[in-house]
Design a protein around this motif. Sequence first.
Motif, PDB file in Angstrom:
ATOM      1  N   ASP A  65       0.817  -1.085  -0.012  1.00 13.23           N
ATOM      2  CA  ASP A  65      -0.045   0.077   0.069  1.00 13.23           C
ATOM      3  C   ASP A  65       1.097   0.973  -0.030  1.00 13.23           C
ATOM      4  OD1 ASP A  65      -1.268   2.217   0.878  1.00 13.23           O
ATOM      5  OD2 ASP A  65      -2.995   1.082   1.801  1.00 13.23           O
ATOM      6  N   LYS A  66       0.914   1.890  -1.104  1.00 13.66           N
ATOM      7  CA  LYS A  66       2.080   2.811  -1.305  1.00 13.66           C
ATOM      8  C   LYS A  66       1.986   3.910  -0.225  1.00 13.66           C
ATOM      9  CE  LYS A  66       2.798   2.136  -6.296  1.00 13.66           C
ATOM     10  NZ  LYS A  66       4.246   1.604  -6.012  1.00 13.66           N
ATOM     11  N   GLU A  67       0.922   4.165   0.280  1.00 14.87           N
ATOM     12  CA  GLU A  67       0.567   5.321   1.114  1.00 14.87           C
ATOM     13  C   GLU A  67       0.827   4.925   2.663  1.00 14.87           C
ATOM     14  OE1 GLU A  67       0.348   8.547   0.331  1.00 14.87           O
ATOM     15  OE2 GLU A  67       0.557   7.738  -1.883  1.00 14.87           O
ATOM     16  N   ASP A  68       0.398   3.845   3.012  1.00  9.26           N
ATOM     17  CA  ASP A  68       0.091   3.385   4.366  1.00  9.26           C
ATOM     18  C   ASP A  68       1.242   2.529   5.062  1.00  9.26           C
ATOM     19  OD1 ASP A  68      -3.599   3.721   3.943  1.00  9.26           O
ATOM     20  OD2 ASP A  68      -1.958   5.232   4.611  1.00  9.26           O
ATOM     21  N   ALA A  69       1.857   1.762   4.150  1.00  8.05           N
ATOM     22  CA  ALA A  69       2.762   0.707   4.611  1.00  8.05           C
ATOM     23  C   ALA A  69       3.640   1.154   5.706  1.00  8.05           C
ATOM     24  CB  ALA A  69       3.727   0.073   3.424  1.00  8.05           C
ATOM     25  N   ILE A  70       4.493   2.115   5.750  1.00  6.61           N
ATOM     26  CA  ILE A  70       5.393   2.607   6.670  1.00  6.61           C
ATOM     27  C   ILE A  70       4.411   3.387   8.020  1.00  6.61           C
ATOM     28  CG2 ILE A  70       5.426   4.999   5.904  1.00  6.61           C
ATOM     29  CD1 ILE A  70       8.547   4.391   6.775  1.00  6.61           C
ATOM     30  N   GLY A  71       3.178   3.796   7.599  1.00  7.84           N
ATOM     31  CA  GLY A  71       2.519   4.281   8.544  1.00  7.84           C
ATOM     32  C   GLY A  71       1.803   3.050   9.730  1.00  7.84           C
ATOM     33  N   GLN A  72       1.934   1.851   9.151  1.00  8.86           N
ATOM     34  CA  GLN A  72       1.530   0.759  10.014  1.00  8.86           C
ATOM     35  C   GLN A  72       2.328   0.782  11.287  1.00  8.86           C
ATOM     36  OE1 GLN A  72       0.942  -2.990   7.930  1.00  8.86           O
ATOM     37  NE2 GLN A  72       0.258  -1.807   6.151  1.00  8.86           N
ATOM     38  N   ILE A  73       3.682   0.997  11.299  1.00  7.77           N
ATOM     39  CA  ILE A  73       4.576   0.879  12.187  1.00  7.77           C
ATOM     40  C   ILE A  73       4.399   1.965  13.086  1.00  7.77           C
ATOM     41  CG2 ILE A  73       7.147   0.293  12.718  1.00  7.77           C
ATOM     42  CD1 ILE A  73       7.431  -0.176   9.608  1.00  7.77           C
ATOM     43  N   ARG A  74       3.741   1.765  14.122  1.00  7.31           N
ATOM     44  CA  ARG A  74       3.427   2.913  15.277  1.00  7.31           C
ATOM     45  C   ARG A  74       3.803   2.288  16.715  1.00  7.31           C
ATOM     46  NH1 ARG A  74       1.223   7.671  13.295  1.00  7.31           N
ATOM     47  NH2 ARG A  74       0.737   7.613  11.180  1.00  7.31           N
ATOM     48  N   ASP A  75       4.389   3.194  17.380  1.00  5.29           N
ATOM     49  CA  ASP A  75       4.374   2.800  19.048  1.00  5.29           C
ATOM     50  C   ASP A  75       4.972   1.413  18.900  1.00  5.29           C
ATOM     51  OD1 ASP A  75       3.175   5.039  19.731  1.00  5.29           O
ATOM     52  OD2 ASP A  75       1.303   4.322  18.958  1.00  5.29           O
ATOM     53  N   MET A  76       5.996   1.082  18.289  1.00  6.41           N
ATOM     54  CA  MET A  76       6.679  -0.277  18.483  1.00  6.41           C
ATOM     55  C   MET A  76       8.089  -0.201  18.490  1.00  6.41           C
ATOM     56  SD  MET A  76       5.112  -2.344  15.207  1.00  6.41           S
ATOM     57  CE  MET A  76       3.314  -2.740  14.720  1.00  6.41           C
ATOM     58  N   ARG A  77       8.687  -1.036  19.188  1.00  8.31           N
ATOM     59  CA  ARG A  77      10.377  -1.224  19.145  1.00  8.31           C
ATOM     60  C   ARG A  77      10.595  -1.759  17.657  1.00  8.31           C
ATOM     61  NH1 ARG A  77      10.688  -4.666  24.478  1.00  8.31           N
ATOM     62  NH2 ARG A  77       8.999  -5.503  23.090  1.00  8.31           N
ATOM     63  N   VAL A  78      11.737  -1.193  17.128  1.00  7.27           N
ATOM     64  CA  VAL A  78      11.887  -1.637  15.679  1.00  7.27           C
ATOM     65  C   VAL A  78      13.469  -1.895  15.552  1.00  7.27           C
ATOM     66  CG1 VAL A  78      11.651  -0.952  13.183  1.00  7.27           C
ATOM     67  CG2 VAL A  78      10.011  -0.105  14.911  1.00  7.27           C
ATOM     68  N   PHE A  79      13.938  -2.895  15.029  1.00  3.42           N
ATOM     69  CA  PHE A  79      15.249  -3.308  14.626  1.00  3.42           C
ATOM     70  C   PHE A  79      15.321  -3.336  13.046  1.00  3.42           C
ATOM     71  CE2 PHE A  79      18.215  -6.538  13.284  1.00  3.42           C
ATOM     72  CZ  PHE A  79      19.331  -5.837  13.628  1.00  3.42           C
ATOM     73  N   ILE A  80      16.379  -2.462  12.799  1.00  2.00           N
ATOM     74  CA  ILE A  80      16.549  -2.400  11.460  1.00  2.00           C
ATOM     75  C   ILE A  80      17.939  -2.799  10.846  1.00  2.00           C
ATOM     76  CG2 ILE A  80      16.538  -0.263   9.547  1.00  2.00           C
ATOM     77  CD1 ILE A  80      14.984   1.278  11.042  1.00  2.00           C
ATOM     78  N   GLU A  81      17.906  -3.558   9.774  1.00  2.86           N
ATOM     79  CA  GLU A  81      18.931  -3.894   8.832  1.00  2.86           C
ATOM     80  C   GLU A  81      19.224  -3.351   7.699  1.00  2.86           C
ATOM     81  OE1 GLU A  81      19.423  -8.128   8.763  1.00  2.86           O
ATOM     82  OE2 GLU A  81      19.681  -8.477  10.835  1.00  2.86           O
ATOM     83  N   THR A  82      20.331  -2.628   7.221  1.00 10.61           N
ATOM     84  CA  THR A  82      20.433  -1.884   6.242  1.00 10.61           C
ATOM     85  C   THR A  82      21.640  -2.515   5.326  1.00 10.61           C
ATOM     86  OG1 THR A  82      19.861  -0.189   7.213  1.00 10.61           O
ATOM     87  CG2 THR A  82      20.780   0.206   5.219  1.00 10.61           C
ATOM     88  N   TYR A  83      21.463  -2.791   3.935  1.00  9.82           N
ATOM     89  CA  TYR A  83      22.444  -3.292   3.144  1.00  9.82           C
ATOM     90  C   TYR A  83      22.523  -2.396   1.757  1.00  9.82           C
ATOM     91  CZ  TYR A  83      21.846  -7.498   6.015  1.00  9.82           C
ATOM     92  OH  TYR A  83      21.565  -8.374   6.979  1.00  9.82           O
ATOM     93  N   GLY A  84      23.587  -2.670   1.378  1.00  7.12           N
ATOM     94  CA  GLY A  84      23.960  -2.030   0.016  1.00  7.12           C
ATOM     95  C   GLY A  84      24.636  -0.604   0.196  1.00  7.12           C
TER      96      GLY A  84
END
Length: 407
Positions: free
Chosen positions: A4-23
């Motif tokens: 969902d181009k508008e709301d996908a990142i908006g689903q992540i609210r009030d959470m503890r988030v671990f991020i892995e980044t490559y590239g």
Amino acid sequence: MEPDKEDAIGQIRDMRVFIETYGCTYNLGDTEKIKVILTSQGCEIVETADDADCILINTCIVIERTEREMRKRLEWYSGHKLFVTGCLPKIDYGCGGVVIDPDTIHSHFREAGGHPQGNPAILQVAQGCPGHCTYCITRKARGPLLSHSIDEMLRQLRGRIAQGAVEVQLTAQDLSAWGIERGETLADLIEAIKTVPGSYRIRLGMMNPDTLRPIIDSVLTSCRDDRIFSFFHIPVQSGSDRILNQMGRRYSRDDVIELIWTIRSAFPDARISTDIICGFPGETDEEFLETIDLLRAMEPEKINITRYSNRPGTPAAGWYDMPDRYKKDRSRRATAVAGEIFDRIYSSFIGQEMDLIVTEVVQEGSVTARDHAYRPVILQEALPIGSFCRAMITGHRRHYLIGKRIS
């Protein structure tokens, strides 16, 4: 699943988030923005997956081996609440997890209103490119060139400087293509950036010879400023005109030689970085040696050596792919030549004094500082980021210099 181009990142609210980044640096810039977005949505960025409510993977697919690693990481976290962004979902929406379309990150970041902290600061000036490379899957993932406005770049730059950044990295899939579709040039952007006060330093990102050549004089003129590192990352990929044509690179070996000569005429002590691909389909041993000869003529101080990787959906994907043993042999030979070049150049600096700016803490009691051409100098001292010093060069480790502060 398709995002969902508008709301996908908006689903992540009030959470503890671990991020892995490559590239690439551009992906790192996306992650910086994601952290600002998630923080504005009440999230906490945590350091381990065990402490997280959800996992976010920012993916890279530039070569086959990297893509395999991405899929392994997604499978590893399949039991978690998982989000995925970067280049992989752009070519495979079914890769796993909830897809965050990377094209939406920039607009969400603007709405969040904050700025990333830390150093270096990554300024993504454009996404996509106007290139025609027959082997590149990133072009398919990131799409055509979309340059961000000067006003937006100045807004982000001021924000990062206010957060204490002293090194600002301008990045794009092809930095010298910035503004082509807007009737502007990279020189216009650099001139605008120079109006922003501060003691920061600017590092230019990767510039394709094809898009840099028409504007090289104006870019070099705009770079005549103490705040801009004399560092030029120019990926040549091959020294063979026939292979360059097969690659869709739209310049010749002689064009590269002229470009490097022009740069060094303006900045004799410039640091040149380049990329080459070993074992492109149809490359003969004689054509590979043309690449080696070009490297010797260029004398770059950094060379990214990649073995050709067949990428699905690219024009070169259907061409004959030589056995890996030939690619590995050519990669080893190129690495040996690169080492000879690095040793010769860096040995010449021993005994010289350099003015430096500290840009990174390596570990406790040790920092990386940079000279005017972005050469890395390791100092065994606890110095604050952004501080200036003068050092004597006492040695080198092929990929960096070693110095001792004298003032």
